[in-house]
Write an enzyme that holds these catalytic residues in place. Structure first.
Site, PDB file in Angstrom:
ATOM      1  N   THR A   1       0.726  -1.308  -0.093  1.00  0.00           N
ATOM      2  CA  THR A   1      -0.239  -0.293   0.565  1.00  0.00           C
ATOM      3  C   THR A   1       0.861   1.109   0.031  1.00  0.00           C
ATOM      4  OG1 THR A   1      -1.502  -1.016   1.542  1.00  0.00           O
ATOM      5  CG2 THR A   1      -1.971   0.900   1.499  1.00  0.00           C
TER       6      THR A   1
ATOM      7  N   LYS B   1       6.626   2.079  11.786  1.00  0.00           N
ATOM      8  CA  LYS B   1       6.663   3.112  13.224  1.00  0.00           C
ATOM      9  C   LYS B   1       7.007   1.745  13.922  1.00  0.00           C
ATOM     10  CE  LYS B   1       3.269   1.526  11.257  1.00  0.00           C
ATOM     11  NZ  LYS B   1       1.438   1.674  10.336  1.00  0.00           N
TER      12      LYS B   1
ATOM     13  N   GLU C   1       8.768  11.053   8.676  1.00  0.00           N
ATOM     14  CA  GLU C   1       8.017  11.494   8.859  1.00  0.00           C
ATOM     15  C   GLU C   1       6.924  10.923   9.140  1.00  0.00           C
ATOM     16  OE1 GLU C   1       7.243  15.390   9.780  1.00  0.00           O
ATOM     17  OE2 GLU C   1       5.727  14.215  10.400  1.00  0.00           O
TER      18      GLU C   1
ATOM     19  N   VAL D   1       4.206   8.359  11.844  1.00  0.00           N
ATOM     20  CA  VAL D   1       3.209   8.855  13.022  1.00  0.00           C
ATOM     21  C   VAL D   1       2.484   9.292  12.865  1.00  0.00           C
ATOM     22  CG1 VAL D   1       2.820   9.746  15.272  1.00  0.00           C
ATOM     23  CG2 VAL D   1       5.304   9.227  14.976  1.00  0.00           C
TER      24      VAL D   1
ATOM     25  N   GLY E   1       0.399   9.677  10.055  1.00  0.00           N
ATOM     26  CA  GLY E   1       0.296   9.339   8.439  1.00  0.00           C
ATOM     27  C   GLY E   1       0.505  10.644   7.589  1.00  0.00           C
TER      28      GLY E   1
ATOM     29  N   GLY F   1      -7.492  -0.353   2.945  1.00  0.00           N
ATOM     30  CA  GLY F   1      -5.971   0.030   3.481  1.00  0.00           C
ATOM     31  C   GLY F   1      -4.977   0.695   3.847  1.00  0.00           C
TER      32      GLY F   1
ATOM     33  N   ASP G   1      -0.161  -0.166  17.490  1.00  0.00           N
ATOM     34  CA  ASP G   1       0.606   0.520  16.978  1.00  0.00           C
ATOM     35  C   ASP G   1       0.221   2.381  17.634  1.00  0.00           C
ATOM     36  OD1 ASP G   1       0.659   1.470  13.828  1.00  0.00           O
ATOM     37  OD2 ASP G   1      -0.910   2.836  14.429  1.00  0.00           O
TER      38      ASP G   1
ATOM     39  N   LYS H   1       3.478   4.880  18.497  1.00  0.00           N
ATOM     40  CA  LYS H   1       3.754   5.629  18.143  1.00  0.00           C
ATOM     41  C   LYS H   1       3.695   7.044  18.542  1.00  0.00           C
ATOM     42  CE  LYS H   1       1.443   5.214  13.778  1.00  0.00           C
ATOM     43  NZ  LYS H   1      -0.454   5.232  13.141  1.00  0.00           N
TER      44      LYS H   1
ATOM     45  N   GLY I   1      -3.829   5.601   5.165  1.00  0.00           N
ATOM     46  CA  GLY I   1      -3.992   5.335   3.518  1.00  0.00           C
ATOM     47  C   GLY I   1      -2.189   5.722   2.851  1.00  0.00           C
TER      48      GLY I   1
HETATM   49  N1  HSE Z   1      -2.441   1.116  10.543  1.00  0.00           N
HETATM   50  C1  HSE Z   1      -2.144   2.153  10.965  1.00  0.00           C
HETATM   51  C2  HSE Z   1      -3.261   3.746  11.465  1.00  0.00           C
HETATM   52  C3  HSE Z   1      -1.516   2.886   9.465  1.00  0.00           C
HETATM   53  O1  HSE Z   1      -4.428   3.206  10.615  1.00  0.00           O
HETATM   54  O2  HSE Z   1      -3.701   4.294  11.591  1.00  0.00           O
HETATM   55  C4  HSE Z   1      -0.790   4.421   9.789  1.00  0.00           C
HETATM   56  O3  HSE Z   1       0.106   4.094  10.316  1.00  0.00           O
END
Ligand code: HSE
Length: 400
Positions: free
Chosen positions: A11, A100, A124, A127, A129, A182, A196, A200, A297
């Site tokens: 992705t 991350k 960058e 954290v 996106g 995605g 996740d 971050k 994304g």
């Molecule tokens: N799976 C993570 C989220 C992707 O949904 O934020 C981006 O780090």
């Protein structure tokens, strides 16, 4: 001309190639040199893809290609990403990554290796996106003492909670949607269990305090216990449920945690819906600032990675200073922290017993739910846990 290798054509990797090729002219103007994707590492073949001829299956082909100056890592996970990134930096090649897990675990070490080899390790996109947060933290807010960071740091769970709240959507159905778009990790437990977001907030806290915050030390809860009933209660309380990663400083100690929280509707994080993330920062001089954008994304995340590539090009032969030492930052124990809790107990729990255990509470009723639900006064986490152990808690959520 600067030649780039992209590790991972999933992705984010595809997104990065799309941005670097689709915006090649703009990027050339900004970077001062043309940037070309020369090789893409992936185990798979991509017949019919316009970049199919660039795909290689063995990292050796990239390691030994003397033309490659920048490596973009979008594989995710710790290995082989760590080995490949470390090798690239030791060769004096700059690396831009969205990974991350890698940054949380090895950020301090990889920054040090980049410095030793006069190149850059930039992250960058790791954290928030697309949201610019790392650079602002390192430059715009650098004159401040950071006193609090609180963020919606995971797009998948925010997308899920928003859909559950707005449409009454089913947890598993809406998780499938987030995966199809995605947003979710390869193993979506990382999203829904809060891991996740934990990585971050560990990265942001390490950068804010310039020492290594081990993500394993951060108490973390995800959203798997959140149900339609919790959302009904939240609406009754004129609050919304968000998965919050936060760290704060109190009496010289740094605290951090990840958990679902009930947020008041007028808090700036409350209207952040769908895949959007937001990071609220309080500095001792700047006061409150908030950063907002798409947290997951393909193209939004890739845009942040590609911006790091431009920065790498601009800084060939120089290292951008990032203060993040390997020295461990010991976090404070959240057990002594006071908060209000929302609690749901079975309908036959006597109110006297509730008050004996939890002190003064404000009862909350939702028509059709035969439960005893209430909000406590501010109570220490440890004391709350002791009281909660004496009753049959259906669920409990912290108030922000
Ligand atoms: N799976 C993570 C989220 C992707 O949904 O934020 C981006 O780090």
């Amino acid at each position: 001309m600067v030649k780039v290798a992209v590790l991972g054509y999933g992705t984010i990797g595809r997104g990065v190639v799309t941005v670097l090729q689709g915006n090649a002219d703009t990027i050339e103007k900004k970077a001062g040199k043309r940037v070309e994707v020369k090789k893409i590492l992936d185990l798979r073949d991509f017949p019919g893809d316009p970049n199919a001829d660039k795909v290689v299956h063995d990292y050796e082909e990239i390691r030994t290609d003397g033309e490659i100056q920048i490596v973009v890592e979008c594989m995710g996970g710790l290995e082989p990403a760590y080995t490949f990134v470390k090798t690239a930096l030791q060769q004096g090649r700059s690396v831009a990554t969205s990974n991350k897990e890698l940054v949380a675990k090895y950020g301090a070490e990889l920054i040090e290796i980049a410095k030793e080899n006069t190149c850059n390790f930039l992250f960058e996109a790791s954290v928030g996106g697309a949201i610019p947060i790392i650079r602002p933290l390192l430059s715009c807010l650098t004159a401040d003492k950071i006193e609090e960071i609180a963020g919606i740091l995971n797009g998948t769970t925010n997308y899920m909670l928003s859909k559950m709240e707005r449409e009454g959507a089913d947890f598993h159905e809406v998780l499938k949607e987030a995966q199809a778009k995605g947003y979710a990790e390869l193993h979506p437990e990382a999203d829904i269990e809060g891991w996740d977001a934990c990585r971050k907030i560990a990265i942001l806290t390490s950068l804010a305090y310039e020492k290594q915050v081990d993500f394993e030390d951060i108490p973390t809860e995800g959203i798997t216990n959140i149900t339609a009933e919790d959302i009904m209660y939240a609406k009754k309380m004129e609050r919304t449920i968000k998965l919050i990663g936060q760290s704060w400083i109190s009496e010289g100690k740094v605290y951090a945690m990840v958990s679902p929280m009930l947020i008041e509707m007028d808090h700036p994080l409350a209207p952040v819906k769908g895949v959007f993330n937001a990071i609220f920062v309080h500095g001792n001089m700047v006061d409150d600032v908030m950063f907002y954008g798409q947290g997951a994304g393909s193209l939004p995340t890739a845009s942040a990675v590609a911006a790091d590539v431009v920065d790498c090009v601009k800084h060939i032969g120089k290292t951008v200073k990032i203060n993040w030492s390997k020295e461990k930052l010991a976090l404070g124990d959240i057990g002594g922290f006071e908060r209000k809790f929302f609690v749901r107990l079975p309908g036959d729990t006597p109110e006297d017993k509730i008050r004996d255990l939890f002190g003064e509470v404000e009862m909350i009723t939702v028509p059709g739910l035969d439960e005893k639900a209430f909000v406590t006064k501010a109570i220490k986490e440890n004391d709350f846990d002791k009281a909660a152990a004496a009753v049959n808690v259906i669920n409990r959520i912290r108030l922000h």
